[in-house]
Write a protein that holds these residues in place. Sequence first.
Motif, PDB file in Angstrom:
ATOM      1  N   THR A 199      -2.146  15.633  11.132  1.00 32.19           N
ATOM      2  CA  THR A 199      -0.641  15.179  11.216  1.00 32.19           C
ATOM      3  C   THR A 199      -0.604  14.144  10.781  1.00 32.19           C
ATOM      4  OG1 THR A 199      -0.785  15.244  13.894  1.00 32.19           O
ATOM      5  CG2 THR A 199       0.724  13.734  13.547  1.00 32.19           C
ATOM      6  N   MET A 200       1.175  14.241   9.946  1.00 28.37           N
ATOM      7  CA  MET A 200       1.015  14.007   8.116  1.00 28.37           C
ATOM      8  C   MET A 200       2.409  12.751   9.277  1.00 28.37           C
ATOM      9  SD  MET A 200       0.252  15.328   5.910  1.00 28.37           S
ATOM     10  CE  MET A 200       0.352  16.798   4.527  1.00 28.37           C
ATOM     11  N   GLN A 201       3.110  12.576  10.408  1.00 26.90           N
ATOM     12  CA  GLN A 201       3.733  11.681  10.394  1.00 26.90           C
ATOM     13  C   GLN A 201       2.632  10.211  10.655  1.00 26.90           C
ATOM     14  OE1 GLN A 201       6.422  11.127  10.243  1.00 26.90           O
ATOM     15  NE2 GLN A 201       6.719   8.908  10.862  1.00 26.90           N
ATOM     16  N   ALA A 202       1.781  10.211  10.892  1.00 21.19           N
ATOM     17  CA  ALA A 202       0.664   9.093  11.089  1.00 21.19           C
ATOM     18  C   ALA A 202       0.440   8.490   9.415  1.00 21.19           C
ATOM     19  CB  ALA A 202      -0.768   9.967  11.508  1.00 21.19           C
ATOM     20  N   PHE A 203       0.245   9.260   8.478  1.00 20.95           N
ATOM     21  CA  PHE A 203      -0.486   9.348   7.284  1.00 20.95           C
ATOM     22  C   PHE A 203       0.435   8.918   6.484  1.00 20.95           C
ATOM     23  CE2 PHE A 203      -4.101  11.758   8.036  1.00 20.95           C
ATOM     24  CZ  PHE A 203      -5.287  11.144   7.552  1.00 20.95           C
ATOM     25  N   ARG A 204       1.937   9.671   7.190  1.00 20.14           N
ATOM     26  CA  ARG A 204       2.964   8.710   6.303  1.00 20.14           C
ATOM     27  C   ARG A 204       3.579   7.187   6.364  1.00 20.14           C
ATOM     28  NH1 ARG A 204       6.424  12.822   7.539  1.00 20.14           N
ATOM     29  NH2 ARG A 204       5.857  13.348   6.157  1.00 20.14           N
ATOM     30  N   GLU A 205       3.051   6.621   8.176  1.00 18.10           N
ATOM     31  CA  GLU A 205       3.541   5.522   8.363  1.00 18.10           C
ATOM     32  C   GLU A 205       2.435   4.239   8.114  1.00 18.10           C
ATOM     33  OE1 GLU A 205       3.579   5.716  12.208  1.00 18.10           O
ATOM     34  OE2 GLU A 205       5.356   6.977  12.787  1.00 18.10           O
ATOM     35  N   ALA A 206       1.485   5.495   8.076  1.00 14.68           N
ATOM     36  CA  ALA A 206      -0.145   4.069   7.516  1.00 14.68           C
ATOM     37  C   ALA A 206      -0.001   4.140   5.841  1.00 14.68           C
ATOM     38  CB  ALA A 206      -1.449   4.820   7.678  1.00 14.68           C
ATOM     39  N   ALA A 207       0.255   5.105   4.748  1.00 11.44           N
ATOM     40  CA  ALA A 207       1.414   4.598   4.161  1.00 11.44           C
ATOM     41  C   ALA A 207       1.594   3.906   3.472  1.00 11.44           C
ATOM     42  CB  ALA A 207       0.728   6.242   2.770  1.00 11.44           C
ATOM     43  N   GLN A 208       3.502   4.008   4.515  1.00 10.89           N
ATOM     44  CA  GLN A 208       4.068   3.182   3.933  1.00 10.89           C
ATOM     45  C   GLN A 208       4.031   1.316   4.258  1.00 10.89           C
ATOM     46  OE1 GLN A 208       6.807   4.945   6.598  1.00 10.89           O
ATOM     47  NE2 GLN A 208       7.459   6.219   4.743  1.00 10.89           N
ATOM     48  N   MET A 209       2.990   1.127   5.176  1.00  9.98           N
ATOM     49  CA  MET A 209       2.608   0.032   5.742  1.00  9.98           C
ATOM     50  C   MET A 209       1.606  -0.612   4.535  1.00  9.98           C
ATOM     51  SD  MET A 209       1.894  -0.828   9.778  1.00  9.98           S
ATOM     52  CE  MET A 209       0.952   1.413  10.238  1.00  9.98           C
ATOM     53  N   LEU A 210       0.809   0.380   3.990  1.00  8.13           N
ATOM     54  CA  LEU A 210      -0.695   0.093   2.414  1.00  8.13           C
ATOM     55  C   LEU A 210       0.608  -0.433   1.493  1.00  8.13           C
ATOM     56  CD1 LEU A 210      -3.552   1.788   2.656  1.00  8.13           C
ATOM     57  CD2 LEU A 210      -3.113  -0.524   3.169  1.00  8.13           C
ATOM     58  N   ALA A 211       1.519   0.342   1.695  1.00  7.34           N
ATOM     59  CA  ALA A 211       2.712   0.301   0.306  1.00  7.34           C
ATOM     60  C   ALA A 211       2.923  -1.049   0.750  1.00  7.34           C
ATOM     61  CB  ALA A 211       3.434   1.288  -0.190  1.00  7.34           C
ATOM     62  N   GLN A 212       3.587  -1.895   1.477  1.00 12.94           N
ATOM     63  CA  GLN A 212       3.934  -3.163   1.211  1.00 12.94           C
ATOM     64  C   GLN A 212       3.123  -4.099   0.940  1.00 12.94           C
ATOM     65  OE1 GLN A 212       5.175  -4.256   4.830  1.00 12.94           O
ATOM     66  NE2 GLN A 212       6.126  -2.027   5.695  1.00 12.94           N
ATOM     67  N   ALA A 213       1.910  -4.040   0.827  1.00 15.90           N
ATOM     68  CA  ALA A 213       1.254  -4.234  -0.135  1.00 15.90           C
ATOM     69  C   ALA A 213       0.457  -4.187  -1.050  1.00 15.90           C
ATOM     70  CB  ALA A 213      -0.941  -4.337   0.765  1.00 15.90           C
ATOM     71  N   GLN A 214       1.170  -3.790  -1.983  1.00 16.32           N
ATOM     72  CA  GLN A 214       1.167  -3.314  -3.119  1.00 16.32           C
ATOM     73  C   GLN A 214       0.013  -2.687  -4.019  1.00 16.32           C
ATOM     74  OE1 GLN A 214       4.056  -5.524  -5.746  1.00 16.32           O
ATOM     75  NE2 GLN A 214       5.291  -6.076  -3.997  1.00 16.32           N
ATOM     76  N   PRO A 215      -0.738  -1.791  -3.287  1.00 17.46           N
ATOM     77  CA  PRO A 215      -1.904  -1.366  -4.254  1.00 17.46           C
ATOM     78  C   PRO A 215      -1.515  -0.795  -5.353  1.00 17.46           C
ATOM     79  CG  PRO A 215      -1.959  -0.348  -1.620  1.00 17.46           C
ATOM     80  CD  PRO A 215      -0.612  -1.107  -2.395  1.00 17.46           C
ATOM     81  N   ASP A 216      -3.087  -0.401  -5.848  1.00 19.49           N
ATOM     82  CA  ASP A 216      -2.791   0.200  -6.891  1.00 19.49           C
ATOM     83  C   ASP A 216      -3.117   2.079  -7.341  1.00 19.49           C
ATOM     84  OD1 ASP A 216      -2.863  -1.602  -9.714  1.00 19.49           O
ATOM     85  OD2 ASP A 216      -3.663  -2.715  -8.156  1.00 19.49           O
ATOM     86  N   VAL A 217      -3.706   1.688  -5.680  1.00 19.08           N
ATOM     87  CA  VAL A 217      -3.802   3.245  -5.790  1.00 19.08           C
ATOM     88  C   VAL A 217      -4.824   3.591  -3.731  1.00 19.08           C
ATOM     89  CG1 VAL A 217      -6.616   3.395  -5.869  1.00 19.08           C
ATOM     90  CG2 VAL A 217      -5.341   5.241  -6.289  1.00 19.08           C
TER      91      VAL A 217
END
Length: 227
Positions: free
Chosen positions: A50-68
């Motif tokens: 279910t791509m939407q769940a991953f899209r939202e999770a990744a966007q939240m992680l991106a706010q913490a600016q991980p390298d990977v």
Amino acid sequence: MRIPRAIGIILPSSNRVVERVTRDILDDLPGIDACFTRVPYGGHPPDGYTMQAFREAAQMLAQAQPDVILWNATRGALIGFEPDRQLAAMIEAETGIACTTTALATVDHLRQSNLRRIGLVAQGGEADGRRLRQTFASEGIEIVAGHNFDISDNFEAANVQPDEIEAHALRLASTATLDAVLVWSTNLAGHRLAGCPRRDLHIPVLDSAALGIMKALGSLPALAAAS
């Protein structure tokens, strides 16, 4: 003071092991941080995510600016690896952050280490075991022996004791010619055995949760240059 480099980890909602393994590994790597988020374990289409769940999770992680970003789960092998490649590509396109998955990291590690004959200690039932033989074979990896715990409730996998995992790893290694034993569920506590190899095993034991984490860490510029 500059904040540490970080890996961002997406894990299944019912997982009780990945965060513990991550902390254990990072204890030896000062200056590296980890950020976590979860997606629902169930409800995915049988041949993908279910791509939407991953899209939202990744966007939240991106706010913490991980390298990977790492999807630290083994589902990708069961559904054939290509959905994991599509998932990683989507997350990279959405966030601009490199992404990998435990399933893809495992195939890379086995190939690069020339570990082609594998014993698999896995969470699911016999049907899942047969499917994993097929999908790994499509990537050039032969599952020649296996034990399936027949656990369908992902939370319950975390209740399997490390001594029980170890006993099955030893049995597989004694009954087949293997290059390695792979503990295949990021909710099975195989990290202790993988981190403390026994003389009577003679071959490496690989833990799926740790393989994903080490792949993510290896993509960090400072660590990649040192390896």
